[in-house]
Scaffold this active site. Structure first.
Site, PDB file in Angstrom:
ATOM      1  N   TYR A 142      -6.690  26.737  -0.992  1.00  0.00           N
ATOM      2  CA  TYR A 142      -5.431  27.318  -1.417  1.00  0.00           C
ATOM      3  C   TYR A 142      -4.569  27.683  -0.205  1.00  0.00           C
ATOM      4  CZ  TYR A 142      -8.588  31.453  -1.375  1.00  0.00           C
ATOM      5  OH  TYR A 142      -9.540  32.385  -1.064  1.00  0.00           O
ATOM      6  N   HIS A 191      -7.987  38.058 -10.231  1.00  0.00           N
ATOM      7  CA  HIS A 191      -7.303  38.827  -9.193  1.00  0.00           C
ATOM      8  C   HIS A 191      -5.835  38.409  -9.162  1.00  0.00           C
ATOM      9  CE1 HIS A 191     -11.400  38.798  -6.851  1.00  0.00           C
ATOM     10  NE2 HIS A 191     -11.466  39.445  -8.011  1.00  0.00           N
TER      11      HIS A 191
END
Length: 474
Positions: free
Chosen positions: A133, A70
């Site tokens: 993240y 992605h």
């Protein structure tokens, strides 16, 4: 197996902006500790100050879980909290590195910075793996992604665990091959004041360049109070502020004073806030009027400001606000000549009509043509020298206004001796309205700009080229 005792270090990859970091992990019989994100240290190693706003954690309980490739419209800092992953990154941005691939393993002692538009995917190599993240935009359901099939033959990623043996979502299995991927375009450059003198020159400089947006005040009013929500600002890379209040004498009136402060200070404050919050580069155009003109040499960028009138005061205040933006270029210029009514066209008209003008001869500076300012701004944004203030005017020996008028007369085939020099006080003695004080010395030192690789055109050469052009038609 986590690697303990390493020093903090960075390693580049074949994908521009994709950087791997070794993280120091300190452990004993109780477990381990690490600084997962330490802004000051990581900036010192050259990591972009990407301004994270959201922290996400993903957990996979089985080895072999594989997430698709992605490419997201934000930057990410990815690290592992527990376990180990194999990561694959593919550049899905427009440009020469489209399709470039990088793979590596990450454990708690390694992290990676993933720039916007680089596709990322992960395959867990151990049970109970969690990775975290940081991202610099809030997740949105309408965010535009690009995707790549995990089994794409061009990328040819060598997965440690064959894709036929792992857990993959149906959506990830259906993603397109590289030849069918929609590349992610660069972030947008916004040019404000697009119908003004400089705005028109910037239109000519950038033309139909992709991802350049032009806005007039009717499109986007920076003084309106809603600038924070006027655009999805994370999609923008640069704002060039070519809008300003420039009626020097009218700024000395009650109405003009308010208008000047609104456009040149309140509006710039809003732009500075937006640019700082969203990691945008702000280009702000300044003026010689921030100085009092008392120096006997050209002004350098680090000379203290000392404006004489309202207009200069608003420009100095706007400069101070623009300078608070981490990524900023303040372009200081003088004696600007562009399309429409201006000094050069006025002098050319007087010469043609047989009128012998009296022109100020105790103010000294250099003519600066908007085409040169636009080219200089583009150079700064392409070359990216150190952020800060850059003087940008025409080159050559400084002239008085009377000298410039004589040059116009000569260039148009008329006798330059028809121009008479007068002092500023004499020229404005019969003025019926307020007159702003002018700096007597408007010459700006160009050394810093030239060291950054841009050599401004000589003002006399630019004047000749400008007068050789036909007048624009209405």
């Amino acid at each position: 197996m986590t690697d303990f005792g390493k020093s903090l270090a960075r390693t580049g990859t074949p994908i521009p902006g994709l950087v791997v970091f070794d993280l120091p992990v300190h452990g004993d019989n109780r477990g381990w500790f690490k600084e997962n994100w330490q802004r000051e240290k990581m900036l010192a190693l050259g990591l972009e100050d990407f301004g994270p706003v959201q922290n996400n954690i993903s957990f996979n309980d089985a080895a072999g879980t594989t997430r698709g490739i992605h490419a997201e419209p934000w930057d990410k800092w990815v690290s592992v909290a527990t376990g180990r992953i194999f990561g694959a990154w593919v550049d899905l941005r427009e440009g020469p590195t489209f399709g470039a691939v990088f793979t590596t393993e990450l454990d708690p002692s390694r992290a990676i910075f993933v720039p916007r538009g680089v596709g990322n995917s992960y395959q867990t190599l151990e049970p109970d793996t969690a990775y975290t993240y940081l991202v610099n935009d809030h997740w949105s359901a309408d965010a535009e992604y690009s995707f790549l099939n995990l089994a794409d033959e061009t990328a040819a990623i060598q997965w440690p665990i064959p894709l036929a043996e792992v857990e993959i979502s149906p959506k990830d299995l259906a993603h397109p091959r590289l030849a069918e991927v929609t590349a992610i375009p660069p972030r947008t450059t916004l040019i404000l004041g697009a119908n003004g003198q400089l705005g028109l020159a910037l239109r000519a400089e950038y033309g139909d360049t992709a991802n350049v947006e032009y806005a007039t005040r009717a499109d986007l009013d920076i003084t309106a109070g809603n600038l924070d929500t006027a655009r999805h600002w994370r999609n923008f890379d640069t704002i060039i502020n070519a809008s300003a209040y420039t009626s020097v004498d009218a700024a000395e009136t009650p109405v003009g004073r308010g208008d000047a402060w609104a456009a040149n200070v309140t509006g710039v404050a809003a732009l500075a806030r937006v640019a700082t919050a969203n990691g945008i580069t702000l280009v702000h155009v300044s003026s010689d009027y921030v100085y009092d003109g008392s120096l006997q040499r050209p002004y350098r960028e680090d000379d203290p400001v000392s404006p004489l009138g309202v207009y200069g005061q608003t420009k100095a205040a706007g400069d101070a606000l623009a300078a608070t933006v981490p990524r900023h270029y303040i372009v200081r210029t003088s004696w600007v000549i562009g399309e429409g009514h201006n000094f050069v066209r006025t002098m050319a008209s007087l010469a043609e009509r047989g009128i012998d003008p009296k022109v100020v001869d105790d103010q000294v500076g250099r003519l600066t043509f908007t085409s040169d300012i636009a080219a200089g701004i583009r150079h700064l944004l392409d070359a990216r020298p150190a952020y800060g203030t850059y003087n940008l005017t025409g080159a050559g020996e400084p002239l008085s206004w009377a000298d410039a008028a004589r040059a116009v007369f000569a260039q148009t085939g008329h006798d330059p001796s028809r121009v008479s020099g007068v002092t500023t006080d004499e020229y404005f003695a019969s003025a019926k309205g307020p007159v702003a004080p002018r700096p007597r010395n408007s010459a700006l030192d160009l050394t810093k700009l030239e060291a950054a690789g841009f050599a401004p055109a000589d003002q006399r050469a630019s004047l000749a080229a400008y007068l050789d052009r036909p007048l624009p038609t209405a």
